[in-house]
Scaffold this active site. Structure first.
Site, mmCIF file in Angstrom:
data_model
loop_
_atom_site.group_PDB
_atom_site.id
_atom_site.type_symbol
_atom_site.label_atom_id
_atom_site.label_comp_id
_atom_site.label_asym_id
_atom_site.label_seq_id
_atom_site.Cartn_x
_atom_site.Cartn_y
_atom_site.Cartn_z
ATOM 1 N N ASN A 39 3.898 2.908 8.383
ATOM 2 C CA ASN A 39 3.598 3.788 7.251
ATOM 3 C C ASN A 39 2.350 4.617 7.499
ATOM 4 O OD1 ASN A 39 5.788 2.888 5.776
ATOM 5 N ND2 ASN A 39 4.619 1.359 4.634
ATOM 6 N N TYR B 153 5.948 -9.015 10.598
ATOM 7 C CA TYR B 153 6.988 -8.058 10.205
ATOM 8 C C TYR B 153 6.443 -7.060 9.183
ATOM 9 C CZ TYR B 153 11.398 -6.781 7.743
ATOM 10 O OH TYR B 153 12.441 -6.136 7.126
ATOM 11 N N TYR B 154 5.818 -7.556 8.129
ATOM 12 C CA TYR B 154 5.278 -6.669 7.107
ATOM 13 C C TYR B 154 4.111 -5.838 7.643
ATOM 14 C CZ TYR B 154 8.060 -8.888 3.423
ATOM 15 O OH TYR B 154 9.091 -9.334 2.639
ATOM 16 N N HIS C 114 12.950 3.187 0.156
ATOM 17 C CA HIS C 114 13.017 2.133 -0.859
ATOM 18 C C HIS C 114 13.919 2.583 -2.016
ATOM 19 C CE1 HIS C 114 10.989 -1.739 -1.163
ATOM 20 N NE2 HIS C 114 11.133 -1.648 -2.472
ATOM 21 N N HIS D 144 0.823 -1.210 0.000
ATOM 22 C CA HIS D 144 0.000 0.000 0.000
ATOM 23 C C HIS D 144 0.862 1.267 0.000
ATOM 24 C CE1 HIS D 144 -3.612 -2.320 0.638
ATOM 25 N NE2 HIS D 144 -3.077 -2.916 1.680
ATOM 26 N N ARG E 4 16.581 -6.652 2.554
ATOM 27 C CA ARG E 4 17.831 -7.268 3.010
ATOM 28 C C ARG E 4 18.843 -6.204 3.417
ATOM 29 N NH1 ARG E 4 18.374 -10.661 -2.328
ATOM 30 N NH2 ARG E 4 16.673 -9.254 -2.883
ATOM 31 N N ASP F 298 15.585 -3.446 -6.058
ATOM 32 C CA ASP F 298 15.400 -4.725 -5.371
ATOM 33 C C ASP F 298 16.428 -4.802 -4.246
ATOM 34 O OD1 ASP F 298 14.426 -7.225 -4.766
ATOM 35 O OD2 ASP F 298 15.622 -8.277 -6.282
ATOM 36 N N GLY F 299 16.174 -5.642 -3.252
ATOM 37 C CA GLY F 299 17.118 -5.830 -2.157
ATOM 38 C C GLY F 299 16.998 -4.821 -1.037
ATOM 39 N N SER G 1 18.182 -3.138 4.436
ATOM 40 C CA SER G 1 17.695 -2.478 5.656
ATOM 41 C C SER G 1 17.970 -3.324 6.888
ATOM 42 C CB SER G 1 16.197 -2.195 5.539
ATOM 43 O OG SER G 1 15.930 -1.303 4.486
#
Length: 455
Positions: free
Chosen positions: A404, A396-397, A360, A315, A368, A364-365, A370
């Site tokens: 956020n 975690y997510y 972000h 989101h 990992r 990609d990555g 962070s």
């Protein structure tokens, strides 16, 4: 010439002239429309972002039944739990009028059950009201009061904060939050003190302890296994150990997944040998070097480079590519600021993790990288590196999503919990009757040596 002949001859000319005029008119209109379309091209990026946001909102509405939620104390509710009985709510979808009516009815029933002393029924009705309408501010506030009466100050404070995120001037929630906030801060600091005491116990273990050396070695493999598994990697713990010890590929497994393991190993080695003991600030170049190793064996073109395209993360819509470098500079300034240094190491590490993954900066990555930055901060403060288990992926997510939405404290508590688990594992494994981490089996039966994974 007869009149009929004149008319017969002139009519086609008149039609021809009129047709040309009509075509010229249509052509002018078309050119005007094209010009109107071309004029705003200078702001095309902003328009694209608006389209992305609209698409993102539409997708969130379509996917409202697919939100990631963590395990609950009761299967009848979508309230997830991080520690104690803290419910985490997500208000990304619009509640239907029927849902709002049902939520109001459930709240009224909950208050009536509470008045009658039927607190268990009241608790279920509060949960149902918020399940039907997660953004129901009055229900959030009343459930917060109920939680306070049940001595669950952390949940009460979370609910008041949630209410104020939705309605910043809600008077009752403001008053209630002012009452619970200092209590929650005291609880959090007390938990940090418990963690500090366990760190001292770990630091007191003799450096030559064979048990400590063994468990740290196993923790290393476990960390790589879990951090890539969170991202969807399917390699087993034994396969990862085989790859790192032999540098030979596991047959039948994706080479990309195996190169992810090699990249994590390279990044962790770089941190351990270069950054942990270095005196000085953490720089953007340091983070780029970490990322270059994380992604370098999978996507060497994008490794160590900021993204150049807009991305969507669940989101969350991260900053536009043109703003990434500026935000990374601001993040680095905060990372080395006195304010950040004065935070408790766990809080500092958790916030650094969150801020980096929020920006972000890479294609990609990001996760990992962070998590590696988080562990770098912890290790520089004398803490062991922590592991977020793949089984904790949903939680975690979810706490990242809650952060956020305006409340980062559940994420900090989640990282604190992971830190305590890591410390307990080390202490348990180094006692006389310890049960160490399950070892990855060294005899790799059935794993034939094939072409080496890219070094």
């Amino acid at each position: 010439m007869p009149m009929a002949s004149v008319i017969a001859v002139a009519e086609p000319k008149w039609i021809s002239v009129w047709g040309r005029f009509l075509w010229l008119t249509l052509l002018s209109m078309a050119l005007g429309s094209l010009l109107a379309l071309l004029l705003p091209l200078g702001a095309v990026e902003e328009q694209c972002l608006a389209v992305l946001r609209s698409f993102h909102l539409l997708r969130s509405k379509l996917d409202r039944t697919q939100h990631v939620v963590t395990k609950c104390t009761s299967p009848s509710t979508e309230l997830s739990v991080t520690s104690g009985d803290v419910g985490l709510l997500t208000v990304k979808t619009k509640t239907s009028p029927a849902g709002k009516l049902e939520a109001k009815a459930a709240l009224n029933q909950a208050l009536e059950m509470k008045r009658q002393g039927k607190r268990e029924k009241a608790h279920k009705l509060f949960l149902h009201a918020l399940k039907m309408d997660p953004g129901f501010v009055d229900a959030l506030n009343e459930f917060g009061i109920f939680s306070e009466e049940e001595k669950d100050i952390i949940q009460a404070d979370y609910l008041y904060t949630r209410a104020l995120t939705i309605s910043p001037f809600h008077e009752k929630a403001l008053v209630n939050r002012d009452r619970t906030l200092p209590l929650v801060e005291e609880i959090d600091q007390r938990y940090f003190s418990i963690i500090d005491s366990k760190v001292k116990k770990v630091m007191s273990i003799p450096k030559g302890s064979s048990a400590l050396r063994r468990v740290m070695e196993e923790t290393y493999y476990h960390h790589i296994y879990h951090t890539v598994a969170i991202e969807g990697n399917t390699l087993t713990l034994s396969e990862i150990r085989h790859i790192l010890e032999t540098r030979y590929a596991v047959p039948g497994k994706s080479l990309e997944e195996q190169n992810e393991v090699i990249g994590m190993h390279a990044a962790m080695k770089y941190i351990n040998t270069t950054l942990v003991s270095r005196i000085g600030s953490v720089t953007i170049d340091d983070m780029l070097e970490i990322h270059r190793r994380v992604l370098g064996y999978v996507d060497p073109v994008e490794a160590g480079r900021f993204r150049r395209t807009q991305v969507l993360v669940g989101h969350h819509i991260p900053p536009h590519p043109r703003d990434v470098e500026k935000q990374m500079q601001e993040f680095t300034q905060w990372l080395n600021s006195e304010d950040a240094m004065n935070l408790h190491p766990v809080e500092f590490a958790a916030l650094a993790h969150y801020k980096l993954v929020y920006i972000h900066p890479f294609i990609d990555g990001n996760g990992r990288t962070s998590r590696l930055l988080m562990n770098l901060i912890l290790m520089q403060a004398g803490y062991p590196p922590i592991t977020i288990l793949k089984e904790q992926r949903s939680e975690y997510y979810h706490v990242l999503e809650v952060a956020n939405e305006g409340d980062v404290r559940p994420f900090i508590r989640f990282i604190a919990k992971c830190t305590e688990v890591t410390l307990d594992t080390l202490l348990l494994a180094t006692t006389e009757y310890s049960v160490a981490l399950p070892e990855a089996q060294p005899n790799h039966s059935g794993l034939k040596e094939t072409l080496p994974v890219r070094p």
